[in-house]
Scaffold this motif. Structure first.
Motif, mmCIF file in Angstrom:
data_model
loop_
_atom_site.group_PDB
_atom_site.id
_atom_site.type_symbol
_atom_site.label_atom_id
_atom_site.label_comp_id
_atom_site.label_asym_id
_atom_site.label_seq_id
_atom_site.Cartn_x
_atom_site.Cartn_y
_atom_site.Cartn_z
ATOM 1 N N SER A 1 0.765 -1.350 0.207
ATOM 2 C CA SER A 1 -0.202 0.393 -0.038
ATOM 3 C C SER A 1 0.940 1.240 -0.281
ATOM 4 N N GLY A 2 2.235 1.362 -1.161
ATOM 5 C CA GLY A 2 2.254 2.792 -1.076
ATOM 6 C C GLY A 2 3.545 2.663 0.064
ATOM 7 N N VAL A 3 3.268 3.857 0.527
ATOM 8 C CA VAL A 3 4.072 4.007 1.528
ATOM 9 C C VAL A 3 3.768 3.281 3.364
ATOM 10 N N TYR A 4 2.829 3.077 3.029
ATOM 11 C CA TYR A 4 2.008 1.776 3.850
ATOM 12 C C TYR A 4 2.582 0.619 4.150
ATOM 13 N N SER A 5 3.149 0.467 3.315
ATOM 14 C CA SER A 5 3.248 -0.903 2.517
ATOM 15 C C SER A 5 4.398 -1.801 3.954
ATOM 16 N N SER A 6 4.132 -3.141 4.086
ATOM 17 C CA SER A 6 4.927 -4.382 5.869
ATOM 18 C C SER A 6 5.116 -5.396 4.817
ATOM 19 N N ASP A 7 5.890 -5.961 6.334
ATOM 20 C CA ASP A 7 5.553 -7.552 5.885
ATOM 21 C C ASP A 7 5.378 -7.667 7.977
ATOM 22 N N THR A 8 4.908 -9.088 7.800
ATOM 23 C CA THR A 8 4.210 -9.158 9.039
ATOM 24 C C THR A 8 4.776 -10.920 9.088
ATOM 25 N N ILE A 9 5.291 -11.234 9.878
ATOM 26 C CA ILE A 9 5.348 -13.492 10.041
ATOM 27 C C ILE A 9 5.109 -13.048 11.693
ATOM 28 N N PHE A 10 3.655 -13.858 11.986
ATOM 29 C CA PHE A 10 3.042 -14.595 12.548
ATOM 30 C C PHE A 10 4.087 -16.028 13.489
#
Length: 113
Positions: free
Chosen positions: A17-26
């Motif tokens: 999402s543009g500037v709001y991009s992220s990756d998360t690992i549970f």
């Protein structure tokens, strides 16, 4: 996008999402969640608290509901607020605690716990 690895007890969540991009690992086998925010070039790590974070089997169900019914209400929405603080760079002892999946995501970035 979300990928669930049942055999490793790991969930990967990628938000583009543009500037709001992220990756998360549970990582349920190690008991930690790590989020890499690309706009901040940092990694945030927190312990999984069972009273707030859905079980692995629940995450798959919630993702399916969300995909098939766009506006499904669920009391299990996960929100976290990170407060700025001092960061550390991961050492080998940290990676033993957090596991290889989180190490791969966060190596070379400041870690906020």
């Amino acid at each position: 996008t979300m990928t669930i690895h049942n055999e490793e007890r790991v969930v990967d969540v990628h938000v583009r999402s543009g500037v709001y991009s992220s990756d998360t690992i549970f990582d349920y086998s190690h008991g930690y969640i790590a989020t890499r925010l690309f706009s901040r070039n940092a990694c945030f790590i927190m312990k999984i608290k069972k009273e707030y974070i859905p079980e692995l089997r629940e995450i798959g169900r919630l993702a399916f509901e969300r995909q098939t019914m766009r506006d499904v209400y669920s009391p299990n929405n996960v929100w976290a607020q990170f407060q700025p603080g001092s960061s550390v760079t991961g050492h080998w002892k940290d990676w033993l605690l957090y596991g290889k999946h989180i190490e791969k995501l966060c190596t070379g970035l400041p870690l906020y716990q």
